[in-house]
Design a protein around this motif. Structure first.
Motif, short mmCIF file in Angstrom:
data_model
loop_
_atom_site.label_atom_id
_atom_site.label_comp_id
_atom_site.label_asym_id
_atom_site.label_seq_id
_atom_site.Cartn_x
_atom_site.Cartn_y
_atom_site.Cartn_z
N TYR A 190 0.97 -1.20 0.01
CA TYR A 190 -0.07 0.06 0.00
C TYR A 190 0.78 1.36 0.07
CZ TYR A 190 -3.81 -3.16 0.71
OH TYR A 190 -4.48 -4.30 0.77
N PHE A 201 -5.09 2.12 -5.22
CA PHE A 201 -5.51 1.07 -4.03
C PHE A 201 -6.07 -0.20 -4.28
CE2 PHE A 201 -8.63 -0.50 -0.56
CZ PHE A 201 -7.89 -0.30 0.39
N ARG A 202 -6.84 -0.39 -5.62
CA ARG A 202 -7.53 -1.57 -5.93
C ARG A 202 -6.35 -2.42 -6.25
NH1 ARG A 202 -11.99 -2.08 -3.17
NH2 ARG A 202 -13.40 -0.44 -3.67
N ASP A 205 -4.60 -3.75 -3.33
CA ASP A 205 -5.32 -4.70 -2.83
C ASP A 205 -4.84 -6.15 -3.47
OD1 ASP A 205 -6.64 -4.14 -0.49
OD2 ASP A 205 -8.59 -3.82 -1.40
N ARG A 220 -3.43 -2.45 5.31
CA ARG A 220 -4.61 -2.31 4.44
C ARG A 220 -5.27 -0.98 5.05
NH1 ARG A 220 -10.06 -4.36 3.38
NH2 ARG A 220 -10.22 -4.26 0.99
N ALA A 224 -5.47 2.45 2.83
CA ALA A 224 -6.75 3.10 2.49
C ALA A 224 -6.90 4.52 2.77
CB ALA A 224 -8.04 2.31 2.97
N HIS A 227 -4.93 6.67 0.58
CA HIS A 227 -5.81 6.65 -0.73
C HIS A 227 -6.79 7.72 -0.52
CE1 HIS A 227 -8.05 5.68 -4.37
NE2 HIS A 227 -8.94 5.33 -3.46
N LEU A 228 -7.42 7.64 0.41
CA LEU A 228 -8.53 8.61 0.54
C LEU A 228 -7.91 10.04 0.95
CD1 LEU A 228 -10.84 6.18 2.85
CD2 LEU A 228 -11.38 6.92 0.42
N LEU A 249 -13.78 4.75 3.95
CA LEU A 249 -13.31 3.38 4.18
C LEU A 249 -14.41 2.19 4.26
CD1 LEU A 249 -11.31 4.01 7.54
CD2 LEU A 249 -10.42 3.21 5.07
N LEU A 252 -14.75 1.47 0.58
CA LEU A 252 -13.62 0.45 0.19
C LEU A 252 -13.89 -0.81 0.92
CD1 LEU A 252 -10.67 2.87 0.23
CD2 LEU A 252 -11.97 2.19 -1.72
N VAL A 254 -13.18 -1.62 3.93
CA VAL A 254 -12.18 -1.71 4.90
C VAL A 254 -12.56 -1.22 6.17
CG1 VAL A 254 -9.94 -0.59 5.36
CG2 VAL A 254 -10.41 -0.75 3.27
#
Length: 709
Positions: A190, A201-202, A205, A220, A224, A227-228, A249, A252, A254
């Protein structure tokens, strides 16, 4: 129903790269197979092969196909660099020229001496190479070092490809982390996603899942969150709130209940800065603090009013007050719409300071805006980046707090485009004794980057702001100027009367079907060439609100490229760019000295290198760099902020619904000087004019400015 044909595997040495497309996404290679007779071993393979080079040993996955012109070829679906294991493969690998110091004859002698263990012996027992005639101690170590490097690269690339990374991304990871790449990726894919362009992010993942990292692993959750926060910045925010992160989250999938622990760990790692409910990227937090402190200092600094030695009797009271204010303060904002005399006022300010023998520096965020400012003021203006003197050797600007600009007046045009980071870099270089004048139109779209410093500065009221409101009589003759001011009142512009022609013509063409609109765009570009003498590429710019969709820039660029710069009739795979293409730089590249929004033209393409001219200066793009530019026959309105063109074609449609607002239409109209053709759905035009949506961004700059007032 027939079964899908199974993939085949080929292994061998790349003998030659017969063709590579200019965007690097398609290549034709000749491969010599390990297990074939040398006389009949060559095979042709085609596909996305990255920057594959002669001499590399590869494992190709794909299927055979029959081409009508080029015959039997192996269509590659994926490939992995490998190390050969057969004696014949090792001879070809070592003798290919990929390993310095070894030719075909020496390769044969080495394999004759050491057999299938040749590569292992080279890598681990290099002293034994001296058992072969012609190899001394220094040459043995040089060969060993090269083989170790190639083996490590092959193993690393194999590892990365096995995780599903494409050729370009895998090479970028290898460039960034070197032989440490597998460990870095295993430790935290990540973080890699944050540092490597092309891994989202995907994708991280999927890599994490392949590595056995659980869905609730704190790595993770942290990934995330980063990423956000990055997504918030991409949307123009300086920070993300905890609530935005919590909602993100959940979307996603998460665990949101781990948010606080993830934030704590990220803060300890100095990957975020947390202030109350705001979660910042550290660099933007520092930038916001610097901007606030610098603007407060300029606004609060006392100054003895300088005499006005020149006086232009044609200046209005508002224009004269702006000139006088620039001589009596350290910080001034000048704003106003088209036709209100900003250019005249800027020229008067420059003349007033020049008459007092004060050193004046002029700048703007884009090259086109800087050129326009130079013409208006009569002295040289630079882009902000060039004014601050980027130094590729240090990775920083030469001009900063420790080495400020040598100027008494720094005037910035198109200041509404300044985001918080660029503003911080500029303000850091303003000398304490200087005057800063920010000129901009706050009714335009906000900056593409995070924050809205100019808007916040005006709202804070910590400095004098002069807003020019009177539209001059000559400007009122322009339908473009009248139309822009009508939009600010929420009204669709009135077109130029049929059969007439003025200084700033505006025409409306109603159409609702996307294909019909595209036809009208092409027709309009051709007609303006005939009626006005405008070059449809150099003088006109097509604008649309978005990149995707039936009337986005992606679709329009494909059509316009084919209409105005068709591909020559030739064999091989089509390339992304052609000689004569209009292109735009998509991100700042300090080393190349080209910046986000710069427009250029493809001059030529040679040996896989694309040469682009920006304002007469040539910039080179290797295949791996081509994602930094895009076709620019059509651009989003956001991307052409700060630019001005003789003519513009603006496309509006109901598929743009979410982006249709007053600021967007106003900005688009004010990009053109002499001609605007507005094409599309009348309902979309009306919505854009009526929708006074303001772009609110997460920022604490306004409250920081007010707190220090």
């Amino acid at each position: 129903m027939g079964s899908r044909e199974a993939d085949e595997i080929l292994e061998g040495v790349v003998e030659a790269v017969l063709f590579r497309s200019d965007d690097g996404k398609f290549a034709v290679i000749r491969l010599t197979l390990d297990d074939a007779d040398p006389a009949s071993a060559a095979r042709t393979a085609v596909g996305d092969l990255g920057q594959i080079a002669p001499g590399e040993h590869v494992r190709l996955v794909g299927r055979w196909s029959q081409h009508a012109v080029y015959g039997r070829r192996f269509q590659v679906t994926s490939f992995t660099p490998t190390i050969p294991s057969t004696e014949q493969g090792i001879v070809r690998y070592l003798g290919s020229g990929l390993i310095p110091g070894i030719g075909p004859a020496l390769a044969s002698r080495l394999v004759e001496r050491f057999g299938q263990d040749t590569l292992d012996i080279i890598a681990t027992q290099s002293a034994r190479l001296r058992e072969v005639a012609g190899i001394g101690k220094q040459r043995a170590e040089s060969i060993a070092q090269a083989v170790r490097q190639r083996r490590a690269e092959a193993e690393t690339m194999s590892f990365l490809h096995a995780l599903g990374m494409g050729p370009a991304t895998a090479r970028e990871v290898l460039r960034r982390y070197g032989m440490d790449a597998p460990r870095v990726v295993r430790d935290d894919p990540y973080i890699v996603a944050q540092q490597i362009r092309g891994i989202g992010f995907r994708t991280a993942d999927r890599i994490a899942e392949a590595l056995g990292i659980a869905g609730n692993d704190l790595r993770r959750v942290q990934g995330a969150v980063l990423h956000l926060v990055g997504k918030a910045v991409d949307d123009g925010h300086v920070f993300a709130t905890r609530e935005q992160l919590r909602m993100g989250l959940e979307q996603l999938d998460v665990p949101a209940d781990e948010l606080e622990e993830a934030l704590l760990r990220l803060q300890r790692r100095e990957l975020v800065t947390i202030e109350e409910d705001a979660v910042y990227p550290p660099v933007l937090h520092r930038a916001e603090l610097l901007v606030a402190a610098a603007l407060r200092a300029l606004g609060n600094r006392p100054k003895v009013t300088l005499p006005l030695k020149t006086y232009d009797p044609v200046l209005t009271d508002s224009q004269r007050s702006a000139v006088e204010a620039s001589l009596g303060t350290h910080l001034l904002v000048l704003t106003g719409g088209p036709g209100t005399g900003k250019t005249t006022t800027v020229r008067a300010i420059v003349q007033a300071h020049t008459a007092l023998s004060r050193v004046v520096s002029l700048c703007a965020p884009t090259g086109r805006a800087a050129k326009r400012l130079s013409e208006a003021a009569g002295i040289e203006a630079k882009t902000i980046h060039r004014l601050l003197e980027w130094n590729p050797a240090t990775g920083h600007f030469n001009r900063s707090a420790s080495s400020p600009l040598e100027a008494d007046l720094v005037l910035v045009d198109e200041a509404s485009m300044l985001d918080v980071r660029l503003a911080s870099q500029l303000l850091a270089a303003i000398p304490p004794s200087a005057t800063l004048v920010l000129v901009g139109d706050i009714d335009q779209l906000p900056p593409v980057g995070p924050g809205q410093p100019l808007r916040d500065l005006i709202a804070s009221k910590i400095c004098k702001t002069v807003r020019l409101r009177e539209v001059f009589r000559q400007a009122q003759q322009s339908a473009i100027v009248r139309g822009a001011h009508a939009v600010l009142e929420g009204v669709v512009p009135e077109p130029t009367p049929s059969g007439t022609k003025g200084d700033g013509d505006l025409f409306l063409i109603a159409a609702t079907d996307p294909e019909t609109i595209i036809e009208r765009v092409v027709q309009s570009l051709r007609r303006m060439s005939a009626a006005y003498g405008f070059d449809p590429l150099a003088d006109a710019q097509v604008m649309t609100p978005m990149r995707r969709g039936p009337l986005g820039t992606n679709k329009l660029n494909d059509v316009l490229q084919e209409a105005f710069n068709p591909a020559p009739q030739q064999g091989g795979a089509p390339s992304a760019f052609r000689r004569g293409d209009k292109v735009m730089q998509l991100r700042n590249d300090y080393d190349k000295d080209v910046y986000n929004g710069d427009l250029g033209e493809v001059d030529r393409i040679e040996a896989g290198v694309t040469f682009v001219r920006f304002d007469g200066r040539e910039v080179q793009y290797a295949a791996d760099d081509l994602d930094a530019i895009s076709l620019a026959y059509a651009c989003t309105v956001h991307k052409v902020q700060g630019s001005e063109f003789p003519a513009a074609v603006i496309v509006l449609h109901h598929t743009h619904f979410m982006l249709l607002n007053r600021a967007l239409l106003y900005t688009a109209l004010t990009r053109a000087k002499k001609l605007v053709v507005l094409i599309g759905d009348p309902k979309a035009m009306a919505r854009a004019a009526r929708n006074a949506h303001s772009y609110e961004t997460n920022s604490k700059l306004l409250e920081r400015l007010r707190a220090g007032a």
